[in-house]
Design a protein around this motif. Structure first.
Motif, PDB file in Angstrom:
ATOM      1  N   PHE A 584       0.817  -1.206   0.000  1.00 48.51           N
ATOM      2  CA  PHE A 584       0.000   0.000   0.000  1.00 48.51           C
ATOM      3  C   PHE A 584       0.862   1.272   0.000  1.00 48.51           C
ATOM      4  O   PHE A 584       0.678   2.164  -0.838  1.00 48.51           O
ATOM      5  CB  PHE A 584      -0.937   0.009   1.214  1.00 48.51           C
ATOM      6  N   SER A 585       1.813   1.363   0.920  1.00 48.95           N
ATOM      7  CA  SER A 585       2.654   2.570   0.998  1.00 48.95           C
ATOM      8  C   SER A 585       3.521   2.723  -0.247  1.00 48.95           C
ATOM      9  O   SER A 585       3.784   3.850  -0.698  1.00 48.95           O
ATOM     10  CB  SER A 585       3.528   2.523   2.252  1.00 48.95           C
ATOM     11  N   GLU A 586       3.961   1.608  -0.838  1.00 47.46           N
ATOM     12  CA  GLU A 586       4.771   1.673  -2.060  1.00 47.46           C
ATOM     13  C   GLU A 586       3.938   2.171  -3.244  1.00 47.46           C
ATOM     14  O   GLU A 586       4.432   2.932  -4.081  1.00 47.46           O
ATOM     15  CB  GLU A 586       5.365   0.302  -2.377  1.00 47.46           C
ATOM     16  N   PHE A 587       2.674   1.752  -3.309  1.00 44.13           N
ATOM     17  CA  PHE A 587       1.795   2.263  -4.367  1.00 44.13           C
ATOM     18  C   PHE A 587       1.538   3.762  -4.179  1.00 44.13           C
ATOM     19  O   PHE A 587       1.478   4.512  -5.163  1.00 44.13           O
ATOM     20  CB  PHE A 587       0.475   1.503  -4.387  1.00 44.13           C
ATOM     21  N   VAL A 588       1.388   4.191  -2.940  1.00 40.29           N
ATOM     22  CA  VAL A 588       1.204   5.624  -2.680  1.00 40.29           C
ATOM     23  C   VAL A 588       2.422   6.404  -3.182  1.00 40.29           C
ATOM     24  O   VAL A 588       2.285   7.437  -3.858  1.00 40.29           O
ATOM     25  CB  VAL A 588       0.986   5.879  -1.172  1.00 40.29           C
ATOM     26  N   ALA A 589       3.619   5.910  -2.882  1.00 37.20           N
ATOM     27  CA  ALA A 589       4.843   6.579  -3.326  1.00 37.20           C
ATOM     28  C   ALA A 589       4.964   6.579  -4.853  1.00 37.20           C
ATOM     29  O   ALA A 589       5.395   7.571  -5.455  1.00 37.20           O
ATOM     30  CB  ALA A 589       6.059   5.902  -2.697  1.00 37.20           C
TER      31      ALA A 589
END
Length: 677
Positions: A584-589
């Motif tokens: 999730f956080s990697e997709f946000v980045a």
């Protein structure tokens, strides 16, 4: 066997674990037989290869061993149409290859049935089986262009899954043929191959167990059909399909004829193959490097919107007559562990497929096992810029007992490892990388020495690495083949041998780089890999397969760099809830640099029972988490999404790009958007 206990079907190398419902009690089964008669089968046995064990019927002890089944289903002549195989524990069984059970003789055409035949993986294997003379049947949940092409080639395909498809009658009826007119009717297949997306409770999987038909997963079947070939396997979390297509075309140019199975559609695979010259060299196994010959007519024809000539209809299989076999080695479901490649390439190793691998260590162990299956006389090429590949190479060096954890080591019992990349520590290196329009050029260095300049028509640094990896592996193959087929005259001194060998190697490498570079210069890519769908009124629509954060980042950087100055609208279709939740956080980045983002509902390739509200909630959270959340929306309805994108395009004042990312329905979404603008 107790109710609810799992039963495992094995056939040679393939294993398929299928849970037995509580209501399904072990019992005798009736197997159809030629002439309308039937015989009594044995009950399902735990951990057995799609064949009932026990005395009498298939051997394995008792009165039937060595003489064949005695229960009336087979006679002595039929017994000789079966192959004896051994399990790892030493017990024996007999694999059916013809006879009364399937309604044919040993000399009759063999039949293979594909469950999920419309997928990228199985449709290509079906094409290969057709080219080898098999009767091909199959089924899928929906129709499509791939199924149309298979029907034209002679396959019998049913829409929907049913037991009658395995028996053959349903296929004949759906083809509009009268009863009794099809070779598949009342004829059990010799093997059933299933897609990884097919669930264990599929009715045709159950039918395979019911009628004791060998059951293979895709990877096991691919491992079986590539046995005895000089297999070149392209592995890695990202870039497998592109590098597989590149390698197939490069080896075809060098060796004249190659068989290839890749996970995408390649327009150049469909072009007519021209007769090759220099057959005297090819028969001796020597690579032919001739830049005056255009082996596939790539420069002919007018290019369509995607850059592929308009007349080319993409396919994922290339059928050749030589012993070379290029294949995409898929880590999903550990499918690549059924392969026995002679040469291999690993583009990168990064955690993915969270339904299969729980940790990075699990993934590395699987790649360790894959690398261990590369033939010692072959070689392995890995990307030295990728931390996962570096870790893999170090682990292999330690396993070989070299005592050196550096990359590039290799022992007598393991394949030699070579590295490629942009960094100076690599054996094969790309330097002087320059971009001009859609063209990217770079210098290839081997052990610090320039050996040729290459130009490609693909976007992004990741494709520079893909091309470099293919060139390095092609050269290592050429060197390996040359070393195994030549020996110096006995009168030649050692110094002369070493001097001549060095000059010959340098010349061979330069020739190979030049020949591979010529192929890659005209390589038009694979469908859904930064594929231009079309352009209208200054709006360019691009479809890309990116569905992992690393892939999304690479594609966005490539598009932003090439189409600098254009506004970019991104439509992102998450692929599987497990991947979205874990990264999730990697997709946000990855999506944060985008000015306008539309996020669709999660695509699940395998049937799940997750509540839709749960899946929609996490995609809503993703849209809200982006820095420019006012310009990021979650849209679950397809038509609403089309209208919203069309409105954004209409409001744009200048040229723009609509980039659609995903591995599910994203390509259809991209084409629908293009038709609306």
């Amino acid at each position: 066997m107790a109710r609810g206990e799992a039963t495992t079907a094995l056939s040679g190398e393939g294993r398929v674990s299928v849970p037995v419902p509580a209501r399904a009690k072990p019992r005798s089964r009736t197997v159809p037989r030629r002439g309308g008669t039937s015989g009594r089968g044995r009950g399902l046995a735990k951990s057995r290869p799609c064949r009932a064990e026990g005395t009498g019927r298939y051997g394995g002890g008792g009165e039937g061993e060595g003489r064949g089944p005695l229960d009336g289903v087979y006679d002595a002549s039929t017994f000789h149409m079966m192959e004896k195989e051994e399990r790892p524990d030493g017990s024996r069984f007999f694999r059916f290859v013809g006879g009364q059970k399937s309604g044919r003789t040993a000399k009759s055409q063999r039949r293979v049935h594909f469950v999920g035949i419309g997928g990228a993986g199985l449709s290509n294997l079906a094409s290969l089986a057709l080219s080898r003379g098999w009767l091909v049947t199959g089924s899928d949940v929906k129709d499509g262009p791939r199924l149309d092409r298979l029907r034209e080639a002679g396959a019998l395909v049913a829409i929907g899954h049913a037991e009658r498809n395995v028996l053959g009658s349903g296929l004949v009826q759906q083809q509009g043929r009268p009863s009794g007119s099809g070779a598949a009717e009342c004829t059990l297949p010799d093997a059933i191959v299933i897609s990884s997306a097919v669930s264990a409770d599929n009715v045709e999987v159950r039918s395979a167990l019911k009628y004791n038909v060998p059951l293979y997963k895709r990877g096991a079947w691919l491992g079986r059909v590539t046995k005895g070939h000089d297999a070149v396997a392209m592995a890695g979390t990202h870039g497998k399909t592109t590098t597989s297509a590149m390698m197939a075309l490069v080896l075809e140019r060098c060796y004249g004829s190659v068989t290839a199975i890749v996970g995408g559609e390649v327009g150049q695979f469909s072009r007519p193959r021209e007769p090759r010259q220099d057959r005297d060299k090819e028969e001796e196994g020597e690579a032919v490097f001739d830049d005056e010959r255009d082996s596939s007519g790539w420069e002919e024809g007018e290019a369509g919107a995607s850059g592929v000539p308009a007349a080319a209809v993409g396919t994922g299989s290339l059928i050749g007559s030589s012993n070379w076999f290029v294949l995409e080695a898929d880590e999903y479901d550990r499918a690549f562990l059924d392969l026995q490649p002679k040469f291999a390439m690993v583009t990168n190793v990064e955690l993915d497929h969270l339904d299969i691998y729980e940790t990075e260590e699990d993934l590395l162990v699987a790649f360790d096992e894959f690398v261990d299956r590369v033939a010692p006389e072959g070689c392995l090429v890995v990307c030295g810029d990728d931390p996962g590949c570096v870790s893999l190479a170090e682990r292999r060096a330690e396993a070989a007992g070299s005592g050196d954890s550096s990359i590039g080591g290799g022992g007598s019992s393991v394949a030699a490892i070579h590295t490629y990349g942009l960094g100076p520590e690599n054996e094969w290196r790309a330097t002087e990388v320059r971009r001009e329009g859609r063209q990217t050029s770079f210098q290839v260095e081997w052990k610090g020495v320039p050996v040729g300049k290459v130009e490609i028509s693909l976007l992004g640094t990741h494709n520079v690495l893909n091309a470099l990896g293919v060139i390095s592996l092609a050269c290592e193959i050429a060197l390996s083949e040359a070393a195994s087929s030549t020996s110096p005259p006995s009168s030649t001194s050692q110094a002369q041998v070493q001097e001549g060998k060095a000059a010959s190697i340098d010349d061979k490498v330069k020739e190979c780089v030049q020949s591979a570079g010529h192929v890659l210069q005209h390589f038009q890519g694979v469908d859904r890999r930064c594929q231009v769908i079309g352009e209208k009124n200054g709006c360019l629509v691009i479809s890309d397969y990116a569905h992992h954060p690393t892939e999304v980042t690479a594609t966005l950087e490539a598009v932003a760099s090439h189409y600098e100055g254009r506004e970019v609208i991104v439509v992102f279709e998450p692929h599987t809830l497990s991947r979205l939740a874990y990264f999730f956080s990697e997709f946000v980045a990855a999506l944060s640099p985008c000015e306008r983002v539309y996020i669709t509902e999660v695509f699940e390739p395998v049937k799940t029972y997750i509540n839709k509200k749960v899946k929609d909630a996490i995609t809503e959270d993703l849209a809200a988490a982006l820095p420019l959340s006012a310009n990021s929306d979650f849209v679950s309805d397809r038509q609403t999404l089309m209208d919203a994108v069309a409105k954004s395009v209409a409001e744009c004042q200048g040229d723009m790009v609509v980039l659609v990312l995903g591995a599910g329905n994203s390509d259809a979404i991209a084409k629908a958007i293009f038709s609306m603008i």
